[in-house]
Design a protein around this motif. Structure first.
Motif, PDB file in Angstrom:
ATOM      1  N   VAL A  67       0.833  -1.205   0.000  1.00 19.32           N
ATOM      2  CA  VAL A  67       0.000   0.000   0.000  1.00 19.32           C
ATOM      3  C   VAL A  67       0.868   1.255   0.000  1.00 19.32           C
ATOM      4  O   VAL A  67       0.619   2.195  -0.772  1.00 19.32           O
ATOM      5  CB  VAL A  67      -0.976   0.004   1.203  1.00 19.32           C
ATOM      6  N   MET A  68       1.896   1.289   0.828  1.00 15.73           N
ATOM      7  CA  MET A  68       2.730   2.495   0.897  1.00 15.73           C
ATOM      8  C   MET A  68       3.545   2.701  -0.384  1.00 15.73           C
ATOM      9  O   MET A  68       3.763   3.831  -0.803  1.00 15.73           O
ATOM     10  CB  MET A  68       3.639   2.449   2.120  1.00 15.73           C
ATOM     11  N   MET A  72       3.169   6.112  -2.528  1.00 16.37           N
ATOM     12  CA  MET A  72       4.314   7.002  -2.719  1.00 16.37           C
ATOM     13  C   MET A  72       4.841   7.017  -4.153  1.00 16.37           C
ATOM     14  O   MET A  72       5.776   7.736  -4.458  1.00 16.37           O
ATOM     15  CB  MET A  72       5.445   6.608  -1.764  1.00 16.37           C
ATOM     16  N   THR A  73       4.245   6.221  -5.026  1.00 12.16           N
ATOM     17  CA  THR A  73       4.639   6.183  -6.434  1.00 12.16           C
ATOM     18  C   THR A  73       3.565   6.874  -7.266  1.00 12.16           C
ATOM     19  O   THR A  73       2.391   6.520  -7.173  1.00 12.16           O
ATOM     20  CB  THR A  73       4.828   4.725  -6.906  1.00 12.16           C
ATOM     21  N   ILE A  74       3.967   7.851  -8.056  1.00 14.90           N
ATOM     22  CA  ILE A  74       3.018   8.635  -8.853  1.00 14.90           C
ATOM     23  C   ILE A  74       3.382   8.488 -10.324  1.00 14.90           C
ATOM     24  O   ILE A  74       4.515   8.773 -10.727  1.00 14.90           O
ATOM     25  CB  ILE A  74       3.072  10.124  -8.459  1.00 14.90           C
ATOM     26  N   ARG A  75       2.435   8.046 -11.112  1.00 14.14           N
ATOM     27  CA  ARG A  75       2.606   7.916 -12.560  1.00 14.14           C
ATOM     28  C   ARG A  75       1.493   8.704 -13.244  1.00 14.14           C
ATOM     29  O   ARG A  75       0.317   8.474 -12.984  1.00 14.14           O
ATOM     30  CB  ARG A  75       2.500   6.447 -12.996  1.00 14.14           C
ATOM     31  N   GLN A  76       1.861   9.587 -14.131  1.00 14.21           N
ATOM     32  CA  GLN A  76       0.872  10.418 -14.843  1.00 14.21           C
ATOM     33  C   GLN A  76      -0.082   9.553 -15.674  1.00 14.21           C
ATOM     34  O   GLN A  76      -1.287   9.769 -15.668  1.00 14.21           O
ATOM     35  CB  GLN A  76       1.581  11.428 -15.763  1.00 14.21           C
ATOM     36  N   THR A 111      -1.570  18.885 -13.023  1.00 13.84           N
ATOM     37  CA  THR A 111      -1.164  20.262 -13.340  1.00 13.84           C
ATOM     38  C   THR A 111       0.346  20.452 -13.227  1.00 13.84           C
ATOM     39  O   THR A 111       0.970  21.080 -14.070  1.00 13.84           O
ATOM     40  CB  THR A 111      -1.888  21.257 -12.406  1.00 13.84           C
ATOM     41  N   THR A 112       0.938  19.887 -12.193  1.00 14.00           N
ATOM     42  CA  THR A 112       2.378  20.073 -11.971  1.00 14.00           C
ATOM     43  C   THR A 112       3.224  19.074 -12.750  1.00 14.00           C
ATOM     44  O   THR A 112       4.438  19.233 -12.824  1.00 14.00           O
ATOM     45  CB  THR A 112       2.715  19.959 -10.476  1.00 14.00           C
ATOM     46  N   ASN A 113       2.573  18.039 -13.290  1.00 18.82           N
ATOM     47  CA  ASN A 113       3.258  17.006 -14.065  1.00 18.82           C
ATOM     48  C   ASN A 113       4.335  16.289 -13.238  1.00 18.82           C
ATOM     49  O   ASN A 113       5.392  15.906 -13.744  1.00 18.82           O
ATOM     50  CB  ASN A 113       3.859  17.602 -15.338  1.00 18.82           C
ATOM     51  N   VAL A 114       4.057  16.111 -11.964  1.00 16.69           N
ATOM     52  CA  VAL A 114       4.982  15.463 -11.034  1.00 16.69           C
ATOM     53  C   VAL A 114       4.923  13.946 -11.223  1.00 16.69           C
ATOM     54  O   VAL A 114       3.868  13.374 -11.467  1.00 16.69           O
ATOM     55  CB  VAL A 114       4.608  15.827  -9.577  1.00 16.69           C
ATOM     56  N   VAL A 115       6.076  13.322 -11.079  1.00 18.69           N
ATOM     57  CA  VAL A 115       6.164  11.862 -11.020  1.00 18.69           C
ATOM     58  C   VAL A 115       7.002  11.511  -9.794  1.00 18.69           C
ATOM     59  O   VAL A 115       7.818  12.308  -9.346  1.00 18.69           O
ATOM     60  CB  VAL A 115       6.787  11.246 -12.295  1.00 18.69           C
ATOM     61  N   ALA A 116       6.772  10.338  -9.253  1.00 15.29           N
ATOM     62  CA  ALA A 116       7.533   9.929  -8.068  1.00 15.29           C
ATOM     63  C   ALA A 116       7.692   8.422  -8.044  1.00 15.29           C
ATOM     64  O   ALA A 116       6.820   7.685  -8.511  1.00 15.29           O
ATOM     65  CB  ALA A 116       6.840  10.410  -6.796  1.00 15.29           C
ATOM     66  N   THR A 142      11.756   9.404  -4.643  1.00 13.60           N
ATOM     67  CA  THR A 142      12.403  10.310  -5.575  1.00 13.60           C
ATOM     68  C   THR A 142      11.304  11.001  -6.369  1.00 13.60           C
ATOM     69  O   THR A 142      10.481  10.331  -7.001  1.00 13.60           O
ATOM     70  CB  THR A 142      13.346   9.545  -6.525  1.00 13.60           C
ATOM     71  N   ILE A 143      11.281  12.336  -6.295  1.00 16.68           N
ATOM     72  CA  ILE A 143      10.232  13.122  -6.936  1.00 16.68           C
ATOM     73  C   ILE A 143      10.824  13.868  -8.125  1.00 16.68           C
ATOM     74  O   ILE A 143      11.832  14.572  -7.994  1.00 16.68           O
ATOM     75  CB  ILE A 143       9.616  14.126  -5.939  1.00 16.68           C
TER      76      ILE A 143
END
Length: 179
Positions: A67-68, A72-76, A111-116, A142-143
C-alpha cells in the motif's frame, strides 16, 4: 509336613508384594508417558502458534509495504487507476481523509506534471494482534518535477495501521508520519 519357618499360604506374600510393586511401576510409567506426550504436544502447539504469528506478521508487513509503495509512487499515465486502487485498499480515518481529496490530489499531480518513485527500504511489525497491526516503515521517495533542475530525494518514517477482517481481507486505516 509344614516347614516351621514358612507361613501358611507359602510364598504368596512375596509374590503379592512383587505384583504390587510391578503394578505401581506400571502406573508410574503410564503417567510419565502421558505427561511426556502432553508436554510434547503443548510444545508443538506453542511452535505452531509462533509460526502462525510470524506468518501473520509477514502478511501485515507485506500488505503495508504494498500500500505504501502504491501511495508514494506517482505515474501520470495511470494516475486515476492508481488512486482507485489505493482507495480500495484503505478504510477508516485514512479513507475519510484521503478519498474526499482524491480529485484535488489528481488535479495537482496532473497540473504540476509530477512523477515519483516510492520504495519501502525497511519495515517491521511494531505491535501485532489477530485483527490489526502497527507497522513501522522507512520509505525513500524520488520526486521528479519538470520545473526543477534535479530530482528530489526524500525519506520518510511512518507508522501504518493495518486492519485484518474476519474474512482475511486487510485494509490500511492509518498512516502517521514519524518526525
Amino acid at each position: 509336613m509344614a516347614q516351621p519357618d514358612q507361613t501358611p499360604g507359602g510364598g504368596r506374600t512375596g509374590l503379592t508384594v512383587a505384583a504390587v510393586i510391578a503394578a505401581v511401576c506400571l502406573v508410574a510409567a503410564i503417567v510419565a508417558t502421558g505427561l511426556w506426550v502432553s508436554e510434547r504436544t503443548g510444545a508443538a502447539s506453542v511452535r505452531a502458534d509462533r509460526a502462525s504469528a510470524a506468518e501473520l506478521d509477514a502478511s501485515y508487513r507485506d500488505f503495508a509495504t504494498t500500500v505504501m509503495t502504491k501511495l508514494m509512487t506517482i505515474r501520470q499515465e495511470t494516475l486515476s487507476e492508481d488512486v482507485d486502487e489505493i482507495v480500495g485498499l484503505i478504510e477508516g480515518d485514512f479513507s475519510e481523509q484521503f478519498a474526499p481529496r482524491r480529485d484535488s490530489y489528481e488535479d495537482v499531480v496532473t497540473t504540476t506534471n509530477v512523477v515519483a518513485d516510492g520504495t519501502v527500504s525497511a519495515a517491521a511489525v511494531e505491535h501485532s494482534y489477530p485483527d490489526r497491526a502497527e507497522v513501522i516503515m522507512a520509505i525513500d521517495q524520488t520526486i521528479g518535477n519538470p520545473k526543477a533542475d534535479e530530482d528530489q530525494d526524500r525519506q520518510y518514517r511512518v507508522r501504518v495501521t493495518v486492519n485484518r477482517h474476519e474474512d482475511g481481507v486487510m485494509k490500511v486505516s492509518g498512516v502517521n508520519f514519524i518526525p
